[in-house]
Design a protein around this motif. Structure first.
Motif, PDB file in Angstrom:
ATOM      1  N   ASP A   1       2.318 -15.783 -10.682  1.00 58.85           N
ATOM      2  CA  ASP A   1       3.545 -16.402 -10.201  1.00 58.85           C
ATOM      3  C   ASP A   1       4.007 -15.609  -8.973  1.00 58.85           C
ATOM      4  O   ASP A   1       4.303 -14.418  -9.084  1.00 58.85           O
ATOM      5  CB  ASP A   1       4.613 -16.356 -11.290  1.00 58.85           C
ATOM      6  N   PRO A   2       4.042 -16.233  -7.789  1.00 58.23           N
ATOM      7  CA  PRO A   2       4.422 -15.492  -6.582  1.00 58.23           C
ATOM      8  C   PRO A   2       5.758 -14.767  -6.702  1.00 58.23           C
ATOM      9  O   PRO A   2       5.959 -13.723  -6.081  1.00 58.23           O
ATOM     10  CB  PRO A   2       4.469 -16.582  -5.510  1.00 58.23           C
ATOM     11  N   SER A   3       6.678 -15.310  -7.516  1.00 55.72           N
ATOM     12  CA  SER A   3       7.995 -14.694  -7.637  1.00 55.72           C
ATOM     13  C   SER A   3       7.930 -13.320  -8.300  1.00 55.72           C
ATOM     14  O   SER A   3       8.840 -12.502  -8.146  1.00 55.72           O
ATOM     15  CB  SER A   3       8.946 -15.598  -8.415  1.00 55.72           C
TER      16      SER A   3
ATOM     17  N   PRO B   1      -0.252  -8.540  -8.736  1.00 50.30           N
ATOM     18  CA  PRO B   1      -0.569  -7.520  -9.753  1.00 50.30           C
ATOM     19  C   PRO B   1      -1.316  -6.358  -9.101  1.00 50.30           C
ATOM     20  O   PRO B   1      -2.488  -6.097  -9.399  1.00 50.30           O
ATOM     21  CB  PRO B   1      -1.445  -8.293 -10.739  1.00 50.30           C
ATOM     22  N   ILE B   2      -0.638  -5.658  -8.218  1.00 47.88           N
ATOM     23  CA  ILE B   2      -1.306  -4.704  -7.341  1.00 47.88           C
ATOM     24  C   ILE B   2      -1.953  -3.563  -8.112  1.00 47.88           C
ATOM     25  O   ILE B   2      -3.034  -3.078  -7.729  1.00 47.88           O
ATOM     26  CB  ILE B   2      -0.332  -4.180  -6.250  1.00 47.88           C
ATOM     27  N   GLN B   3      -1.335  -3.091  -9.181  1.00 45.78           N
ATOM     28  CA  GLN B   3      -1.933  -1.988  -9.936  1.00 45.78           C
ATOM     29  C   GLN B   3      -3.239  -2.426 -10.603  1.00 45.78           C
ATOM     30  O   GLN B   3      -4.213  -1.660 -10.645  1.00 45.78           O
ATOM     31  CB  GLN B   3      -0.942  -1.444 -10.963  1.00 45.78           C
ATOM     32  N   THR B   4      -3.257  -3.634 -11.121  1.00 49.24           N
ATOM     33  CA  THR B   4      -4.488  -4.172 -11.711  1.00 49.24           C
ATOM     34  C   THR B   4      -5.572  -4.306 -10.655  1.00 49.24           C
ATOM     35  O   THR B   4      -6.740  -3.957 -10.877  1.00 49.24           O
ATOM     36  CB  THR B   4      -4.220  -5.538 -12.363  1.00 49.24           C
ATOM     37  N   LEU B   5      -5.187  -4.806  -9.483  1.00 56.28           N
ATOM     38  CA  LEU B   5      -6.150  -4.965  -8.397  1.00 56.28           C
ATOM     39  C   LEU B   5      -6.673  -3.613  -7.921  1.00 56.28           C
ATOM     40  O   LEU B   5      -7.864  -3.460  -7.624  1.00 56.28           O
ATOM     41  CB  LEU B   5      -5.518  -5.733  -7.242  1.00 56.28           C
ATOM     42  N   LYS B   6      -5.799  -2.626  -7.860  1.00 57.23           N
ATOM     43  CA  LYS B   6      -6.232  -1.289  -7.435  1.00 57.23           C
ATOM     44  C   LYS B   6      -7.187  -0.668  -8.449  1.00 57.23           C
ATOM     45  O   LYS B   6      -8.172  -0.020  -8.079  1.00 57.23           O
ATOM     46  CB  LYS B   6      -5.018  -0.386  -7.219  1.00 57.23           C
ATOM     47  N   ALA B   7      -6.891  -0.870  -9.732  1.00 55.23           N
ATOM     48  CA  ALA B   7      -7.777  -0.337 -10.767  1.00 55.23           C
ATOM     49  C   ALA B   7      -9.163  -0.968 -10.669  1.00 55.23           C
ATOM     50  O   ALA B   7     -10.191  -0.284 -10.800  1.00 55.23           O
ATOM     51  CB  ALA B   7      -7.170  -0.582 -12.146  1.00 55.23           C
ATOM     52  N   LEU B   8      -9.198  -2.262 -10.415  1.00 49.91           N
ATOM     53  CA  LEU B   8     -10.474  -2.953 -10.227  1.00 49.91           C
ATOM     54  C   LEU B   8     -11.188  -2.419  -8.993  1.00 49.91           C
ATOM     55  O   LEU B   8     -12.400  -2.168  -9.018  1.00 49.91           O
ATOM     56  CB  LEU B   8     -10.226  -4.454 -10.112  1.00 49.91           C
ATOM     57  N   ALA B   9     -10.427  -2.224  -7.916  1.00 50.52           N
ATOM     58  CA  ALA B   9     -11.017  -1.729  -6.671  1.00 50.52           C
ATOM     59  C   ALA B   9     -11.634  -0.347  -6.862  1.00 50.52           C
ATOM     60  O   ALA B   9     -12.729  -0.062  -6.354  1.00 50.52           O
ATOM     61  CB  ALA B   9      -9.960  -1.702  -5.573  1.00 50.52           C
ATOM     62  N   GLU B  10     -10.954   0.521  -7.591  1.00 51.07           N
ATOM     63  CA  GLU B  10     -11.483   1.871  -7.828  1.00 51.07           C
ATOM     64  C   GLU B  10     -12.765   1.810  -8.651  1.00 51.07           C
ATOM     65  O   GLU B  10     -13.686   2.621  -8.453  1.00 51.07           O
ATOM     66  CB  GLU B  10     -10.439   2.728  -8.543  1.00 51.07           C
ATOM     67  N   ARG B  11     -12.845   0.820  -9.533  1.00 58.43           N
ATOM     68  CA  ARG B  11     -14.036   0.689 -10.379  1.00 58.43           C
ATOM     69  C   ARG B  11     -15.254   0.244  -9.563  1.00 58.43           C
ATOM     70  O   ARG B  11     -16.387   0.668  -9.837  1.00 58.43           O
ATOM     71  CB  ARG B  11     -13.741  -0.315 -11.489  1.00 58.43           C
ATOM     72  N   ILE B  12     -15.037  -0.616  -8.571  1.00 58.56           N
ATOM     73  CA  ILE B  12     -16.164  -1.150  -7.795  1.00 58.56           C
ATOM     74  C   ILE B  12     -16.451  -0.349  -6.529  1.00 58.56           C
ATOM     75  O   ILE B  12     -17.490  -0.531  -5.904  1.00 58.56           O
ATOM     76  CB  ILE B  12     -15.938  -2.635  -7.433  1.00 58.56           C
TER      77      ILE B  12
END
Length: 306
Positions: free
Chosen positions: A136-138, A142-153
């Motif tokens: 939901d844009p409002s 989910p930046i923390q989730t995206l960052k955690a994924l980024a660190e994993r890859i």
């Protein structure tokens, strides 16, 4: 049997056999296409929102030959969720021709290092996140989730591909200012033409491109404007991303054009549209050959039999 009652069957790609009048350079890469099916071999996820007609690898390879495109990036379609088996089978069929973008579970504890290594060895070079259907844009990204994924890859040298409407996030550049991996935005940032190039979210995307933090896929103009070919309303977006950073652009057909509810584009016409929008042949080669080799780690191109 394939159940489609809750997931309607979508329009099939144009079957006409027709090559474009424009010749793409040797080593050209279609950086956004999907392999769907055969459904009896690779069943679609029950929770999908549409059912594609089977668009198997063999059909897609025939299309590439017809278009004069040598290589491709296969992107995991949403109808398969996190089941990458069809994608992996396609990638393993020709490691020189194909690279891939996979989807993995949000719960990273479910993803083992050997599985990530298997994806990498098969040719996966990125992970796709669908923000459009789950956020939901409002509430913000989910930046923390995206960052955690980024660190994993990150150890694999992969990027994160985002399917999101950038117009809905006016602070886009700030949010991704120190992101751990490169970002790839599909469909020109997936902002409808009616929002215009001055939209803050789209301007944030351009800033990320200028800062060499983001790439843009020049794909699916028919998805983000109201008219049919030649998608005139999308031309300003094309020109804006070229001006921002032409070394951060790649092109893709978006075959088999799932969920298109207007006139189905012919892929030859999409190739010719790129020739019109990017008339400089050197720039076109950069977008079709040089940039994809950097982003997707393709080997040096050589013709089969050489």
């Amino acid at each position: 049997m394939i159940h489609t009652l809750s997931a309607p069957l979508c329009q099939a790609p144009d079957p006409e056999i027709r090559s474009p009048s424009i010749a793409f350079p040797e080593g050209a890469v279609d950086c956004h296409a999907h392999v769907c099916g055969p459904a009896l071999q690779f069943p679609y996820a029950p929770e999908r929102i549409y059912t594609p007609p089977d668009a198997p690898l063999e059909n897609y390879q025939s299309l590439l030959a017809m278009l004069g495109v040598n290589r491709a990036v296969l992107v995991q379609p949403s109808v398969y969720g996190t089941d990458n088996r069809a994608l992996l089978a396609a990638l393993k069929s020709d490691p020189q021709q194909f690279r891939g973008v996979a989807v993995i579970p949000n719960h990273l504890e479910e993803v083992s290092e050997p599985y990530l290594q298997e994806l990498h060895d098969a040719g996966v070079r990125g992970v796709r996140c669908n923000i459009v259907d789950v956020t939901d844009p409002s509430t913000g990204l989910p930046i923390q989730t995206l960052k955690a994924l980024a660190e994993r890859i990150k150890p694999f040298g992969w990027h994160l591909e985002l399917l999101m409407h950038v117009n809905e996030y006016p602070d886009l550049a700030k949010v991704f200012e120190h992101f751990p991996v490169d970002l790839v935005f599909g469909h020109f940032g997936y902002t409808h033409a009616k929002h215009g190039v001055s939209n803050k979210g789209f301007q944030g995307l351009l800033e990320l491109m200028r800062n060499e933090q983001a790439w843009v896929k020049m794909t699916g103009p028919y998805r983000i404007c109201d008219g049919n070919l030649p998608y005139t309303d999308m031309r300003p977006f094309n020109d804006a991303v070229i001006e921002a950073n032409p070394k951060r652009l790649v092109w893709g057909s978006d075959w088999p054009h799932v969920m298109v509810k207007k006139q189905m584009p012919h892929d030859a016409d999409l190739c010719e549209l790129l020739g019109t929008w990017v008339s400089d042949s050197a720039l076109r080669k950069s977008i079709l050959v040089d940039n994809p080799c950097i982003l997707y780690d393709f080997p040096t191109f050589s013709k089969v039999g050489n």
